[in-house]
Every structure is written in C-alpha cells, then in structure tokens.
Design a protein around this motif. Sequence first.
Motif, PDB file in Angstrom:
ATOM      1  N   PRO A   1       0.812  -1.221   0.000  1.00 61.05           N
ATOM      2  CA  PRO A   1       0.000   0.000   0.000  1.00 61.05           C
ATOM      3  C   PRO A   1       0.850   1.278   0.000  1.00 61.05           C
ATOM      4  CG  PRO A   1      -0.127  -1.118   2.124  1.00 61.05           C
ATOM      5  CD  PRO A   1       0.610  -2.027   1.197  1.00 61.05           C
ATOM      6  N   ASP A   2       2.063   1.199   0.521  1.00 65.47           N
ATOM      7  CA  ASP A   2       2.918   2.382   0.575  1.00 65.47           C
ATOM      8  C   ASP A   2       3.948   2.393  -0.553  1.00 65.47           C
ATOM      9  OD1 ASP A   2       1.616   3.202   2.874  1.00 65.47           O
ATOM     10  OD2 ASP A   2       3.010   2.126   4.197  1.00 65.47           O
ATOM     11  N   ALA A   3       3.790   1.549  -1.562  1.00 63.66           N
ATOM     12  CA  ALA A   3       4.780   1.424  -2.635  1.00 63.66           C
ATOM     13  C   ALA A   3       4.965   2.756  -3.371  1.00 63.66           C
ATOM     14  CB  ALA A   3       4.378   0.337  -3.608  1.00 63.66           C
ATOM     15  N   ALA A   4       3.887   3.425  -3.689  1.00 69.57           N
ATOM     16  CA  ALA A   4       3.984   4.691  -4.420  1.00 69.57           C
ATOM     17  C   ALA A   4       4.709   5.740  -3.570  1.00 69.57           C
ATOM     18  CB  ALA A   4       2.605   5.198  -4.798  1.00 69.57           C
ATOM     19  N   LYS A   5       4.387   5.764  -2.290  1.00 69.98           N
ATOM     20  CA  LYS A   5       5.018   6.738  -1.389  1.00 69.98           C
ATOM     21  C   LYS A   5       6.514   6.443  -1.254  1.00 69.98           C
ATOM     22  CE  LYS A   5       4.463   8.751   3.187  1.00 69.98           C
ATOM     23  NZ  LYS A   5       3.758   8.662   4.473  1.00 69.98           N
ATOM     24  N   LYS A   6       6.867   5.159  -1.121  1.00 72.62           N
ATOM     25  CA  LYS A   6       8.274   4.771  -0.996  1.00 72.62           C
ATOM     26  C   LYS A   6       9.041   5.114  -2.270  1.00 72.62           C
ATOM     27  CE  LYS A   6       7.734   1.015   2.321  1.00 72.62           C
ATOM     28  NZ  LYS A   6       7.782  -0.447   2.522  1.00 72.62           N
ATOM     29  N   GLU A   7       8.432   4.852  -3.403  1.00 76.04           N
ATOM     30  CA  GLU A   7       9.081   5.143  -4.691  1.00 76.04           C
ATOM     31  C   GLU A   7       9.322   6.647  -4.834  1.00 76.04           C
ATOM     32  OE1 GLU A   7      10.871   4.638  -8.352  1.00 76.04           O
ATOM     33  OE2 GLU A   7      10.459   3.197  -6.770  1.00 76.04           O
ATOM     34  N   GLU A   8       8.337   7.437  -4.430  1.00 80.32           N
ATOM     35  CA  GLU A   8       8.477   8.896  -4.499  1.00 80.32           C
ATOM     36  C   GLU A   8       9.601   9.377  -3.584  1.00 80.32           C
ATOM     37  OE1 GLU A   8       5.733  12.601  -3.231  1.00 80.32           O
ATOM     38  OE2 GLU A   8       4.734  11.107  -4.502  1.00 80.32           O
TER      39      GLU A   8
END
Length: 129
Positions: free
Chosen positions: A23-30
């Motif tokens: 669920p936090d993949a996009a946030k981690k990538e950013e």
Amino acid sequence: SVFLFRATKDMGKMLGGEEEKDPDAAKKEEERQEALRQQEEERKAKHARMEAEREKVRQTIRDKYGLKKKEEKEAEEKAAMEQACEGSLTRPKKAIPRGCGDDEEEDEESILDTVLKFLPGPLQDMFKK
C-alpha cells in the motif's frame, strides 16, 4: 518453514502469479526518487565547488606567469583581425597561405643563399658570379 513459505511466494511470482501490492509502494518510490534527486544536486554542488577551487589555482598560475585564458586570447586575436580589416577591401595578409603570392622570388633567393652557405669557398665564388 519461513524459507519454504518465501520460496513458494517467489515461485508464484515467477510463474506469473499475482504480486502482493504494497500500500505504501507509491510513497516509498516517491521518497526514493526524491533522495536520488537530492544526491544528484549535492554531487553537482560538490563538483561546482571543486571546479571553482581549480579555477582559483589556474588564475593564480596565470597571474604568476602572465598568461591569459584561452577565451581572452581568442577574443584579442579576433579584435586585432577585425581592426586590421577595417577599411580594407582585401583580405588580411595573414589569410594568404605561405608560399602564395608575390614574394616567391624572395623565397627562392633565400633558399639559394642558404645552400651557398654550405658550399666550400671556391664553389661559392663560382655561383655568385
């Protein structure tokens, strides 16, 4: 037991199974991208500082030995050429390649004189007559 579970999970991915969505993949990538940008900016700033330091050293050497920057030297040569060409309808003498033009006889005489210098005395007298 943990290894077996992990192995089956990885096998499922390799066989085309559904990957678990973080669920936090996009946030981690950013955050990762931002960290990379920040590192790149720090690297560029470091290189700019190093280059500025090198330029200081170069300038002290130029001052010490009376040298000029390449750009300054080219600008002066260009200005000198333009100043020489002002009011002249023909191209500057420097633009005429060596060996072309009116002074061919002078070059031949100087070559002959050079050859004569290396000849023994009696032969020099024969050629000079």
